[in-house]
Design an enzyme around this catalytic site. Structure first.
Site, short mmCIF file in Angstrom:
data_model
loop_
_atom_site.label_atom_id
_atom_site.label_comp_id
_atom_site.label_asym_id
_atom_site.label_seq_id
_atom_site.Cartn_x
_atom_site.Cartn_y
_atom_site.Cartn_z
N ALA A 62 39.99 45.74 4.22
CA ALA A 62 39.89 46.54 5.66
C ALA A 62 40.62 48.46 5.03
O ALA A 62 42.12 47.72 4.29
CB ALA A 62 39.83 46.61 6.50
N GLU A 104 37.24 38.04 2.04
CA GLU A 104 36.04 37.90 3.15
C GLU A 104 34.73 38.19 2.85
O GLU A 104 33.87 37.94 2.31
CB GLU A 104 36.21 38.19 3.91
N1 3HC Z 1 43.93 50.47 3.44
C1 3HC Z 1 44.83 51.06 3.09
N2 3HC Z 1 44.88 51.29 2.25
C2 3HC Z 1 45.89 50.75 1.52
C3 3HC Z 1 45.87 49.53 1.87
C4 3HC Z 1 44.20 49.04 2.95
N3 3HC Z 1 44.25 48.59 2.99
N4 3HC Z 1 46.06 48.80 1.13
C5 3HC Z 1 46.80 49.46 0.38
N5 3HC Z 1 46.74 50.89 0.28
C6 3HC Z 1 47.78 52.05 0.26
C7 3HC Z 1 49.28 52.18 0.32
O1 3HC Z 1 49.19 52.68 1.77
C8 3HC Z 1 49.53 53.02 -0.60
O2 3HC Z 1 48.85 54.18 -0.21
P1 3HC Z 1 49.56 55.75 -0.77
O3 3HC Z 1 49.97 55.36 -2.15
O4 3HC Z 1 49.36 56.51 -0.59
O5 3HC Z 1 51.69 55.08 -0.30
C9 3HC Z 1 48.72 53.13 -1.56
O6 3HC Z 1 47.37 52.38 -1.23
C10 3HC Z 1 48.86 51.58 -2.78
O7 3HC Z 1 49.37 50.57 -2.27
P2 3HC Z 1 51.02 49.25 -2.62
O8 3HC Z 1 51.60 51.06 -2.91
O9 3HC Z 1 51.12 48.39 -1.12
O10 3HC Z 1 50.02 49.08 -4.09
P3 3HC Z 1 51.34 47.78 -4.66
O11 3HC Z 1 50.48 48.25 -6.08
O12 3HC Z 1 52.84 47.73 -4.59
O13 3HC Z 1 49.96 46.60 -3.79
C11 3HC Z 1 48.09 45.12 -1.98
C12 3HC Z 1 49.52 46.62 -3.14
C13 3HC Z 1 49.18 44.23 -3.01
C14 3HC Z 1 46.77 45.18 -2.44
C15 3HC Z 1 48.91 46.52 -1.11
O14 3HC Z 1 49.02 47.40 -1.60
C16 3HC Z 1 48.79 45.02 0.06
O15 3HC Z 1 49.52 44.58 0.19
N6 3HC Z 1 47.78 46.03 0.88
C17 3HC Z 1 47.62 45.60 2.42
C18 3HC Z 1 46.43 44.37 1.97
C19 3HC Z 1 45.69 43.97 3.67
O16 3HC Z 1 46.62 43.52 4.48
N7 3HC Z 1 44.41 43.57 3.96
C20 3HC Z 1 44.52 43.46 4.83
C21 3HC Z 1 43.68 44.06 5.70
S1 3HC Z 1 43.30 43.90 7.13
C22 3HC Z 1 41.77 43.25 6.91
O17 3HC Z 1 41.37 43.37 5.62
C23 3HC Z 1 40.96 43.75 8.00
C24 3HC Z 1 39.59 42.75 8.24
O18 3HC Z 1 39.91 41.29 8.20
C25 3HC Z 1 37.92 43.06 8.82
#
Ligand code: 3HC
Ligand code: NAI
Length: 703
Positions: A62, A104
């Site tokens: 998300a 999901e």
């Molecule tokens: N939402 C918004 N922004 C996000 C994001 C997300 N889910 N995931 C990453 N970003 C942004 C980061 O803040 C970063 O922004 P910036 O360049 O402005 O600093 C940019 O994307 C790149 O991210 P990373 O520097 O982390 O890039 P990497 O390549 O090192 O890693 C990744 C990529 C493994 C996908 C890592 O970003 C990550 O783990 N993201 C979060 C994943 C996550 O937690 N997903 C679950 C979200 S909650 C959800 O889905 C709820 C659902 O159940 C309803």
């Protein structure tokens, strides 16, 4: 369809492509684009539909920036329902990481294929959340209750091989021609008249669960993730998956997800998610700053820190040379590295052949000529300025032009070390935390003359060796250790004022600290702080100050290594136990100092220990030592095990209210004296303007 989602027909297969860089997060535009594409596909000649992504990854979740704001239509549930109810099979084609809401979405699809390097996961717990788009109901149906619980409460990504084994995906495809191969897979499904497999229709199997399974899981998780509620709510959702029909289970999941999204715990963890990424960015440094290439590294000193730092590089395939004073010290240093790897292998966390590969990357020498060709040197010898200067002069003489010369010093002046060379622009601090191969933080210390490309390169190297980097300017102790002094001081003062060691540590551990400061002192060795204090010339002349720590050292109670310190330790289990002898000693000392011991609340313990951190943090911000308040939070979460669910000391101050913190510090100043409790001017200003540190960060960065 929309700017970020396209739809095309390829050989009678409908292909939905998401293109929302950098990580294809499920922003409103993506949700509505997918919904429209699925709707369109129902009325065309497509026989099956592929959902795929452009760029470096499949949907990574998300859009976290949308949490806490009013919801925008369409919701993810609506999109998932459209996919699941499609009259034609929908197939997710996964590359990169399909995480959270992204994974999901694939679970609502009828089939999932993924390339060999892809990973899937439900990391919501790391944001204080639970999978809120059906993950808690669908994963147990395909991978079993126990696997689902482990996957969601740990939140770690799962490699495709494992994902295939447990049924999370259906097929691994060759990543060289991912699009073509996904289309082929879809065609095969169509040709074999594969059914519309809906995970929701699978009967859940809870028959192998021991009685009381969920209560037991709750208990264990409460211990593992002290003070966090997300784990508990995940258990409740999976319990609902076992006991209720899926639509009721989904309702329960939505209800608990909403609770968590609004929780301070999740707000703190989301704050850290973004802060960690922000901390790696250096204000005023152009994005296009060229990077120096780092292919070989030397470590000077193979002691506690040097060995761990060498492992960090070898772990990611970068060759390292360890330089020591003589063969004996070198052998000892390399021996410890080997021993550490062996322990990891024994614990089953590393394959033996991987260990061999890593060890092959670490060589040793006692000759400076042998490190002339390295791209980066990290010095980790004894904490002595003259010795460090001498070494940097030597490095200046032998290292090739352009080599980055870094010091791991904890307290010494990086500028003075730089001046021992003719190239201060190449000198920088790289302050690792012990154990260096485990602790995530790397404090990057910017000297007066450190070149921009050196800083940019060190930040990138930090990411390569899997550290979280934060930038500090030069000052005594940099960000983290400088802030710490008031924390340790107050923990000791509280004893004289009325607490027992167990009460002080207990209050801080209940707050979520991994270990209280007194127990931590015992672990690190009380003699370490004692010696460090002796070298300080500017301590107030106050008999109360560090009284208990000093007395215990003088009695030979150095902590765990001598079997006793603030506590006594079981010689076999190392279990800590309260020691009545220490408690009587505290009472006696308080009497001698004419202190009226009194009942002290946990609230006061937290304020006395944490507010000095916050106050010093405010001074550090005002002096420009740290770039942002959020960087300080990152330092404390990753370097000092501050509980992530509290978001770091500055975020915690915002949660309590900066004004309240300021007023309490003024109260302590009036009670305990100006030399310990002088409120930072920035704290005062923010309190007067009723602003938070987060607002201060925003205003400074012009956001
Ligand atoms: N939402 C918004 N922004 C996000 C994001 C997300 N889910 N995931 C990453 N970003 C942004 C980061 O803040 C970063 O922004 P910036 O360049 O402005 O600093 C940019 O994307 C790149 O991210 P990373 O520097 O982390 O890039 P990497 O390549 O090192 O890693 C990744 C990529 C493994 C996908 C890592 O970003 C990550 O783990 N993201 C979060 C994943 C996550 O937690 N997903 C679950 C979200 S909650 C959800 O889905 C709820 C659902 O159940 C309803
Ligand atoms: P240590 O005492 O374990 O190791 C120092 C090593 O340096 C020894 O093996 C010694 O033989 C070697 N050495 C001494 N002089 C040398 C020389 N001239 N050339 C090559 N090697 C030499 O010390 P530790 O704990 O590893 O600390 C090293 C540095 O890291 C210090 O600056 C310390 O402040 C810093 N640091 C230490 C942390 C800790 O928790 N131990 C945490 C963060 C930084």
């Amino acid at each position: 369809m929309s700017e970020v989602v396209s739809y095309e027909l390829k050989d009678n297969i409908g292909v939905i492509s998401v293109n929302n860089p950098p990580v294809n997060a499920l922003a409103q535009s993506v949700r509505s684009g997918i919904l429209q594409a699925v709707q369109a596909s129902q009325n065309d000649e497509s026989k099956a539909i592929i959902l795929r992504c452009e760029g470096r990854t499949f949907i990574a979740g998300a859009d976290i920036t949308e949490f806490g704001k009013p919801p925008k239509e369409p919701g993810l549930t609506e999109v998932l329902a459209a996919i699941e109810n499609s009259s034609k099979p929908v197939i997710a084609a996964i590359h990169g990481t399909a995480l959270g809401g992204g994974f999901e979405v694939t679970l609502a699809c009828h089939y999932r294929c993924a390339i060999e390097t892809a990973k899937v996961g439900l990391p919501e717990v790391k944001l204080g959340l639970l999978p809120g788009a059906g993950g808690t109901q669908r994963v147990p149906r395909i991978a079993g209750v126990k696997f689902a619980l482990e996957m969601m409460t740990k939140g770690n990504p799962i490699a495709v091989g494992k994902a295939l084994d447990v049924g999370l995906i259906d097929q691994i495809i060759d990543g060289n021609e991912i699009n073509q191969n996904a289309v082929e897979y879809a065609k095969n499904l169509v040709e074999s008249s594969a059914p519309l497999k809906r995970i929701r229709d699978i009967e859940i199997n809870g028959s192998d669960l021991e009685s009381g399974f969920f209560d037991q899981a709750r208990k264990q998780l409460a211990k593992r993730a002290r003070g966090q509620i997300a784990q508990d709510r995940i258990v409740s959702c999976i319990e609902a998956a076992v006991n209720l029909p899926i639509d009721k289970g989904l309702e329960r999941e939505r209800e608990l997800f909403r609770e968590l999204v609004m929780s301070p715990e999740s707000a703190s963890m989301r704050h850290i998610f973004f802060s960690e990424r922000q901390a790696a960015k250096i204000e005023g440094l152009a994005k296009a700053t060229p990077l120096r290439s780092i292919n070989k590294v030397a470590i000077i000193g193979g002691g506690t820190m040097g060995g761990g730092i060498a492992m960090c590089f070898a772990n990611v395939g970068i060759p390292v040379v360890m330089l020591e004073v003589n063969d004996e010290a070198l052998e000892r240093g390399l021996g410890i590295v080997k021993k550490n790897y062996n322990i990891t292998v024994q614990k089953g966390r590393l394959a033996a052949d991987q260990m061999d590969k890593r060890l092959e990357l670490i060589s040793g020498t006692t000759n400076y000529e042998h490190i002339a060709d390295v791209d980066m040197v990290i010095e980790a010898v004894f904490e002595n300025l003259d010795l460090k200067k001498e070494i940097f002069t030597k490095l200046d003489g032998v290292c090739k032009p352009g080599a980055i010369l870094a010091t791991n010093t904890s307290y010494q002046d990086v500028d003075a070390i730089a001046e021992a060379t003719a190239r201060p622009e190449d000198v920088v601090g790289m302050h690792f935390f012990s154990p260096a191969n485990v602790m995530k933080l790397l404090e990057v210390v910017r000297g007066e003359k450190t070149a921009d490309d050196v800083l940019a390169t060190v930040m990138q190297v930090g990411k390569r060796i899997k550290k979280v980097c934060a930038l500090s300017r030069v000052c005594y102790g940099f960000i983290g250790n400088r802030m710490l002094s008031g924390y340790g001081r107050e923990a000791q003062m509280l004893l004289l004022d009325g607490c027992t060691p167990a009460q002080v540590d207990g209050a801080l551990e209940n707050f979520g600290m991994a270990m209280g400061p007194l127990a931590m002192g015992d672990l690190a060795g009380l003699d370490v702080g004692y010696k460090a204090r002796q070298a300080l010339t500017n301590l107030p002349d106050d008999p109360k100050l560090y009284r208990m720590g000093t007395l215990l050292v003088e009695m030979g109670r150095y902590g765990q290594k001598t079997g006793s310190g603030y506590y006594k330790y079981d010689p076999e289990t190392r279990k800590r136990m309260s020691d009545p002898e220490v408690e009587s000693l505290i009472v006696e000392e308080a009497e001698k100092l004419e202190i009226d011991r009194r009942e002290i609340s946990d609230e006061e313990i937290l304020a006395r220990c944490f507010y000095p951190l916050i106050n010093e943090g405010a001074k550090i911000l005002e002096e420009g030592i740290a770039q942002r308040a959020s960087d300080i939070d990152v330092v404390y979460i990753y370097g000092y095990a501050f509980p992530v669910a509290k978001g770091g000391p500055m975020h915690y101050a915002d949660t309590v209210g900066v004004k309240k913190v300021y007023e309490k510090i003024c109260e302590f100043r009036d009670r305990y004296g100006e030399e310990y409790w002088s409120p930072a001017p920035l704290l005062k200003r923010l309190a007067e303007e009723e602003k938070s540190f987060a607002q201060w960060d925003k205003e400074r960065s012009g956001v």
